[in-house]
Write a protein that holds these residues in place. Structure first.
Motif, PDB file in Angstrom:
ATOM      1  N   THR A  16      -1.546   2.305  -5.848  1.00  0.00           N
ATOM      2  CA  THR A  16      -1.982   2.956  -4.527  1.00  0.00           C
ATOM      3  C   THR A  16      -1.325   4.327  -4.316  1.00  0.00           C
ATOM      4  O   THR A  16      -1.857   4.816  -3.419  1.00  0.00           O
TER       5      THR A  16
ATOM      6  N   TRP B  43       1.049  -1.202   0.017  1.00  0.00           N
ATOM      7  CA  TRP B  43      -0.020  -0.029   0.036  1.00  0.00           C
ATOM      8  C   TRP B  43       0.949   1.349   0.047  1.00  0.00           C
ATOM      9  O   TRP B  43       1.567   1.190   0.905  1.00  0.00           O
TER      10      TRP B  43
ATOM     11  N   TYR C 115     -10.230   5.111  -5.435  1.00  0.00           N
ATOM     12  CA  TYR C 115      -9.761   3.598  -6.051  1.00  0.00           C
ATOM     13  C   TYR C 115     -10.782   3.262  -6.876  1.00  0.00           C
ATOM     14  O   TYR C 115     -12.033   2.895  -6.300  1.00  0.00           O
TER      15      TYR C 115
END
Length: 675
Positions: free
Chosen positions: A95, A89, A297
Motif C-alpha cells: 500500500t 495502510w 491498487y
C-alpha cells in the motif's frame, strides 16, 4: 464609499459570529430541542441493521468514516490519504505506493468531501470519491470492499476544496483549486504580490470508466485566479452544465478576511462542459507539461503501483468564451447546490442575510440574448436580475449548504445562527427552522444531491460541541446530529460523535450497498501476489543477497514457519504473510518486535508484506495482532538475528523442537561487538 459600507457590514456579521462563538453558539430554544419519541426513532435493536449507510469525511484525519443510520453506530474507518497503523495502510509494501505523489511519499491529507457514484442521477452503490485538500488528490473507494482503490494527484492546483463533485452518470468528477497559483509549466518563483498577473485557477475534469471506475484527467479549464469553493452538476434539463462557487474575485493575496470581502458580489461560475468536450474533440486543447502521480491498487496481485504522468490537456476559458459564464452572487458564496429538477441553483453567500436562487432557464435565455453586465477577465458576466429566480428573505445568518428532499423543499445550514432552515423552492418561503449544537457546516439528506432524495432524515455536521459530550481535555469531540424530516416540522432525534472535523457527507439506503456484490473473502486460488504461499507446504525463507523473503502463512492458530534463524544484522527482512482462511471475517494480524512501521492486517485469502530491518542481535517474537480464535494468544513465533558475518545457516521450521546439531550454542560470543 460603497466598499466602506460593505466592509462595515461584513465586519458586523463577523462580530455577530464572534459573539455567538464566545457564548458557545447556544440557540435560545435549546431547552426544547429534544422532545417526545426521539429515542424510539433513533433506536436500532441489537442484532438489527441500520436503514442507511452514512459516509462522513474525516477532515484532518485524512480518512473516511462509515456510520449506520439512524443509530449513529460507527461501522468502519476507511484509510485513504493518511497512514493507518491499525490496518497497515501506507505501512505495508503493497500500500505504500498509494500515497506517492510528485512530492514523494505524502502520508497525510485533509479529506473534506464525498461523492457517491451515480447512474441517471441516482446513487448506484459502486464507488465513493473523496478529495485530499492539502496535496491536491482525488481517491476512489470500492464499495464492495470498502477499500481505497485509486488515488490521482491534480496538477496546476494549490488546494483541492471544490471537489469531488460528479456529473449525474459519473462521467466526470470535477476538482476546482481553492488556492490559485502559477501554472506548473510557468516560473513559480515570482513575488506573491504579483497574484493578479501570475496566479491562475484550474478546474480538473476527471473521467471515470463506467465499468472499472478508473479515473483519468480528461482535461483542465484554465480560469482567472480566484478561489473555487464548492460545486454541483446540472441535472436532467441542466445536464451538461456544472456550477462552481468562487470568492476572492478581488484577487487578494493577503488578509483575505477583509481584502476578499470588499465586493458586494462574487460569482457562481456556470460551465458548459459539453461545449468543452466539443473543443477537446476539435483539437483546441493545449498539451501542458506537468508532473503528477496516478496510483492504482490491483486486487488480483493485491498490490499497488504508482505512475508519474507528465502532461495534461488544458482549455483557456478566456479564449473560448462560450464555455464559462459568471453569475453575480452576494457575499462570498460558499455552497452552490442544484435541486433535483435541475432548474434551481442555490447560492449561499456565507456573509449574506438572504439566499439567491437562480433559474437555469433564465440563465440560458440570458446567454442567448447576451444579457451581460460586462466581462470578468474575458468571461461574460450575466446580469444578476437576468439569472435570478428569486431570493429567500431573512432566512438566517451565514447560509452555507443546501440539500433537498424531492418534495419541493430545500434545507439550508446557517453557520452563524446555528440552525437548519427548511424552505419551499417554488415560493421561497421559510417553513421551519431548528437549532444545531453548534455552528453547523455541511448537512446531508440521503440522496439529497441527486434526482431522487430520500426524505426521511437530515444530518447536520457541526463545528463545535461544547457541553454536548463528556469533556476530553482541551479538544472536544466532533459532532453530527440527526433530524427526522418525514413530517412538516423537523425533529432532532440523535447526537453522535465523529472522527476528525466532519465536512461533507453522504448517505444511501443500506440495501443499495448490501446488494452490490459485497466481497466476503479473497479466494486463495485467485491470489496472484508474487510472494503468496497458498498452503503451508509453500511456506519458505529465501535469501537474495541481504534481502530475506519470508513466505509465511497464517491460519487458526499458528504461523508457518514460526521459527526462523539465520537472519543477520544488515539484512532487510520481508514477511510476506498469506492468510489461508476462507471464512468471512477471519482476518489475522502480524507484528514483529522493533519494527519501525506498523502491524499488518490480512484478510482471508490475502497476502500482505511487512518490511523489517533488525537493529540488534537477539531473539524477536512475532505474533498475531487480531483476535482470531480461542488459541489466538498461542499464535506466535520467533526470529533469531545473528551478527553480520555469522555462520548461522538460514533455517525455518514449524512444529520442530530439536535444535540443529551444529548450532545448539549461539556463536554470539564470537561475534563482533554491536554498535
Amino acid at each position: 464609499m460603497k466598499n466602506k459600507h460593505i466592509i462595515t457590514a461584513s465586519i458586523l456579521l463577523l462580530s455577530i459570529w464572534a459573539i455567538s462563538m464566545s457564548s458557545s453558539c447556544k440557540p435560545k430554544n435549546a431547552a426544547t430541542a429534544i422532545v417526545g419519541d426521539a429515542a424510539n426513532k433513533a433506536y436500532v435493536a441489537p442484532g438489527k441493521y441500520d436503514e442507511f449507510y452514512n459516509f462522513v469525511s474525516g477532515g484532518f484525519s485524512g480518512q473516511l468514516s462509515v456510520y449506520g443510520l439512524p443509530s449513529g453506530r460507527l461501522l468502519r474507518v476507511i484509510p485513504v490519504f493518511s497512514v493507518d497503523p491499525e490496518k497497515g495502510w501506507g505501512y505495508s509494501e503493497e500500500t505504500k505506493p498509494m500515497l506517492n505523489t510528485s512530492h514523494g511519499f505524502v502520508p497525510w491529507d485533509d479529506l473534506h468531501h464525498t461523492e457517491l457514484s451515480q447512474t441517471k442521477g441516482e446513487i448506484n452503490g459502486k464507488w465513493i470519491f473523496v478529495n485530499g485538500n492539502n496535496t491536491p488528490r482525488l481517491a476512489r473507494i470500492d464499495l464492495k470492499t470498502f477499500r481505497t482503490m485509486e488515488i490521482i494527484e491534480l496538477p496546476n492546483s494549490g488546494g483541492n476544496h471544490s471537489s469531488p463533485f460528479g456529473t449525474e452518470n459519473s462521467e466526470y468528477i470535477v476538482a476546482g483549486t481553492r488556492f490559485s497559483v502559477p501554472p506548473d509549466d510557468a516560473n513559480g518563483d515570482v513575488p506573491i504580490n504579483t497574484y493578479k498577473q501570475n496566479f491562475k485557477g484550474h478546474i480538473s475534469f476527471v473521467s471515470v470508466n463506467p465499468e472499472s471506475g478508473e479515473m483519468n484527467i480528461a482535461f483542465q479549464l484554465k480560469t482567472p485566479g480566484v478561489n473555487f469553493d464548492l460545486a454541483r452538476c446540472g441535472r436532467d434539463k441542466s445536464h451538461g452544465w456544472f456550477f462552481f462557487s468562487c470568492y476572492n474575485t478581488e484577487q487578494a493575496n493577503t488578509l483575505l478576511e477583509v481584502n476578499a470581502s470588499q465586493k458586494d458580489k462574487d460569482f457562481i461560475m456556470a460551465v458548459n462542459w459539453k461545449k468543452a468536450e466539443e473543443y477537446i474533440k476539435a483539437g483546441k486543447g493545449k498539451t501542458v507539461k506537468v508532473k503528477y502521480a496516478h496510483n492504482k491498487y490491483n486486487e488480483s496481485t493485491q498490490s499497488a503501483a504508482s505512475e508519474i504522468k507528465n502532461e495534461v490537456l488544458v482549455l483557456d476559458v478566456a479564449e473560448l468564451k462560450d464555455i464559462c459564464y459568471m453569475i453575480p452572487c452576494p457575499k462570498s458564496p460558499h455552497g452552490c447546490d442544484v435541486d433535483p429538477t435541475g432548474e434551481y441553483i442555490v447560492g449561499s453567500g456565507k456573509l449574506a442575510a438572504l439566499i439567491p436562487v437562480f433559474s437555469f432557464d433564465k440563465i440560458q435565455k440570458a446567454i442567448a440574448n447576451k444579457e451581460y453586465e460586462g466581462e470578468y477577465e474575458g468571461i461574460p458576466v450575466i446580469k444578476y436580475e437576468s439569472a435570478l429566480y428569486g431570493e429567500v428573505k431573512k432566512p438566517g445568518l451565514g447560509p452555507l449548504h443546501t440539500e433537498f428532499d424531492g418534495k419541493g423543499n430545500a434545507y439550508t445550514s446557517f453557520f452563524v445562527s446555528s440552525e437548519v432552515v427548511k424552505w419551499n423552492i417554488k415560493d421561497l418561503t421559510v417553513i421551519d427552522r431548528v437549532p444545531t449544537y453548534y455552528s453547523v457546516g455541511h448537512l446531508c439528506v440521503p440522496g439529497g444531491n441527486t434526482r431522487k432524495p430520500n426524505p426521511k432524515y437530515l444530518i447536520a455536521y457541526n463545528k463545535i460541541t461544547k457541553d454536548r459530550y463528556l469533556p476530553t481535555g482541551p479538544e472536544l469531540s466532533q459532532s453530527a446530529q440527526l433530524y427526522d424530516i418525514s413530517g412538516e416540522k423537523m425533529q432532532m432525534i440523535l447526537d453522535f460523535p465523529t472522527i476528525g472535523e466532519p465536512h461533507y457527507a453522504q448517505a444511501v439506503s443500506a440495501d443499495i450497498i448490501q446488494n452490490n456484490g459485497q466481497l466476503k473473502i479473497y479466494k486463495i486460488d485467485e491470489n496472484k501476489h508474487p510472494y503468496a504461499a497458498k498452503g503451508e507446504a509453500e511456506s519458505k525463507v529465501v535469501r537474495e543477497g541481504n534481502k530475506v523473503h519470508v513466505y509465511i502463512t497464517s491460519i487458526r492458530s499458528h504461523f508457518a514457519p514460526d521459527n526462523i534463524e539465520g537472519v543477520k544484522m544488515g539484512d532487510e527482512v520481508y514477511f510476506h504473510v498469506t492468510n489461508l482462511e476462507q471464512d468471512w471475517d477471519v482476518p489475522h494480524g502480524f507484528a514483529v518486535k522493533g519494527a519501525a512501521n506498523a502491524e499488518l492486517l490480512i484478510m482471508p485469502g490475502e497476502t500482505t508484506t511487512l518490511k523489517w530491518v533488525p537493529d540488534r542481535v537477539g531473539i524477536f517474537p512475532i505474533y498475531c495482532t487480531d483476535f482470531c480464535s480461542a488459541l489466538h494468544q498461542e499464535m506466535q513465533g520467533y526470529v533469531r538475528v545473528s551478527p553480520a558475518g555469522s555462520n548461522v545457516p538460514l533455517t525455518f521450521s514449524v512444529g520442530k523442537t530439536t535444535p540443529p546439531p551444529a548450532d545448539a550454542a549461539a556463536p554470539a560470543e564470537a561475534a563482533p561487538k554491536q554498535q
